[in-house]
Enzyme design. Structure first.
Site, PDB file in Angstrom:
ATOM      1  N   ASN A 119      -9.624   0.816   8.027  1.00  0.00           N
ATOM      2  CA  ASN A 119     -10.975   0.760   8.576  1.00  0.00           C
ATOM      3  C   ASN A 119     -11.030   0.467  10.071  1.00  0.00           C
ATOM      4  O   ASN A 119     -12.090   0.564  10.677  1.00  0.00           O
ATOM      5  CB  ASN A 119     -11.808  -0.274   7.814  1.00  0.00           C
ATOM      6  CG  ASN A 119     -12.015   0.128   6.364  1.00  0.00           C
ATOM      7  OD1 ASN A 119     -11.673   1.227   5.944  1.00  0.00           O
ATOM      8  ND2 ASN A 119     -12.579  -0.766   5.596  1.00  0.00           N
ATOM      9  N   ASN A 166     -14.039   5.680   6.218  1.00  0.00           N
ATOM     10  CA  ASN A 166     -14.137   4.588   7.188  1.00  0.00           C
ATOM     11  C   ASN A 166     -13.100   4.668   8.306  1.00  0.00           C
ATOM     12  O   ASN A 166     -13.374   4.257   9.430  1.00  0.00           O
ATOM     13  CB  ASN A 166     -14.062   3.237   6.486  1.00  0.00           C
ATOM     14  CG  ASN A 166     -15.319   2.954   5.686  1.00  0.00           C
ATOM     15  OD1 ASN A 166     -16.397   3.443   6.013  1.00  0.00           O
ATOM     16  ND2 ASN A 166     -15.182   2.183   4.634  1.00  0.00           N
ATOM     17  N   TYR A 197       0.802  -1.223   0.000  1.00  0.00           N
ATOM     18  CA  TYR A 197       0.000   0.000   0.000  1.00  0.00           C
ATOM     19  C   TYR A 197       0.838   1.278   0.000  1.00  0.00           C
ATOM     20  O   TYR A 197       0.278   2.372   0.040  1.00  0.00           O
ATOM     21  CB  TYR A 197      -0.938  -0.005   1.209  1.00  0.00           C
ATOM     22  CG  TYR A 197      -1.896  -1.170   1.179  1.00  0.00           C
ATOM     23  CD1 TYR A 197      -2.976  -1.175   0.304  1.00  0.00           C
ATOM     24  CD2 TYR A 197      -1.691  -2.274   1.987  1.00  0.00           C
ATOM     25  CE1 TYR A 197      -3.848  -2.250   0.255  1.00  0.00           C
ATOM     26  CE2 TYR A 197      -2.560  -3.355   1.951  1.00  0.00           C
ATOM     27  CZ  TYR A 197      -3.638  -3.340   1.086  1.00  0.00           C
ATOM     28  OH  TYR A 197      -4.496  -4.397   1.034  1.00  0.00           O
ATOM     29  N   HIS A 203      -4.657   6.261  -0.335  1.00  0.00           N
ATOM     30  CA  HIS A 203      -5.142   6.024   1.031  1.00  0.00           C
ATOM     31  C   HIS A 203      -4.032   6.175   2.065  1.00  0.00           C
ATOM     32  O   HIS A 203      -4.327   6.275   3.254  1.00  0.00           O
ATOM     33  CB  HIS A 203      -5.725   4.615   1.112  1.00  0.00           C
ATOM     34  CG  HIS A 203      -7.093   4.535   1.713  1.00  0.00           C
ATOM     35  ND1 HIS A 203      -7.927   5.616   1.922  1.00  0.00           N
ATOM     36  CD2 HIS A 203      -7.798   3.460   2.162  1.00  0.00           C
ATOM     37  CE1 HIS A 203      -9.060   5.221   2.452  1.00  0.00           C
ATOM     38  NE2 HIS A 203      -9.004   3.910   2.618  1.00  0.00           N
TER      39      HIS A 203
END
Length: 186
Positions: free
Chosen positions: A66, A113, A14, A19
């Site tokens: 999340n 989230n 990631y 994000h």
């Protein structure tokens, strides 16, 4: 003491995704203020140090986006901190153009989230935040695919500049100058 938490997802898969802009700003703060992120506690990668004369704990929750509230809630509880006055959260926002910043003293999750999780675990919407614009998802794209994607090369320089501005904003905020940060960067 301030907790400055950057949101993102752990693991190399990631890195540098939309994000993970919160992680990138924390890395920049870490380098700028010589705060080593070497401790693993409260389900986060943490480092303590001084920014603008204030003691801070930089945190990169390792819970995945999340579930960020599990980590941040544990940190605030352990140190007995007030989220309204001692927490700054840095995260991505698809409703802002790439590179734009939006600083707020409080607010709703706005569909994010990670922020929903934080609100749920700390019990309030009243905490300072620095939202970093990553741009709207293109029509027909899945939101998850978009935020887990990387910036095009043309946007990368713009984003790096926004990360530096987010660091400046965080520096003002730990000095108690959130209104000035809002005036300067919003």
């Amino acid at each position: 003491m301030y907790v400055i938490a950057g949101l993102g997802n752990p693991t190399g898969q990631y890195e540098k995704t939309r994000h993970n802009v919160g992680f990138e700003v924390i890395d920049l703060l870490s380098a700028k203020y010589h705060i080593k992120l070497k401790e693993r506690k409260h389900r986060a990668l943490c480092g303590t140090g001084i920014i603008e004369g204030q003691r801070v704990l930089l945190a990169k929750p390792q819970t995945f986006m999340n579930l960020s509230g599990e980590s941040i809630g544990a940190i605030l509880h352990f140190y007995k901190l007030d989220p309204a006055t001692e927490l700054i959260v840095i995260y991505d926002d698809v409703s802002l153009a790439p590179g734009k910043l939006r600083i707020r003293k409080k607010g709703s999750a706005g569909g994010h989230n990670g922020i929903k999780s934080i609100i749920s675990h700390v019990g309030t919407q009243e905490f300072q935040r620095i939202r970093v614009g990553v741009g709207e998802k293109p029509p027909g794209w899945d939101l998850a695919d978009y935020v887990l994607g990387r910036f095009p090369k043309a946007e990368r320089k713009l984003m790096q500049e926004s990360f530096e501005r987010a660091c400046e904003a965080a520096s003002l905020m730990v000095r108690g100058e959130t209104d000035q940060a809002m005036n300067q960067f919003n």
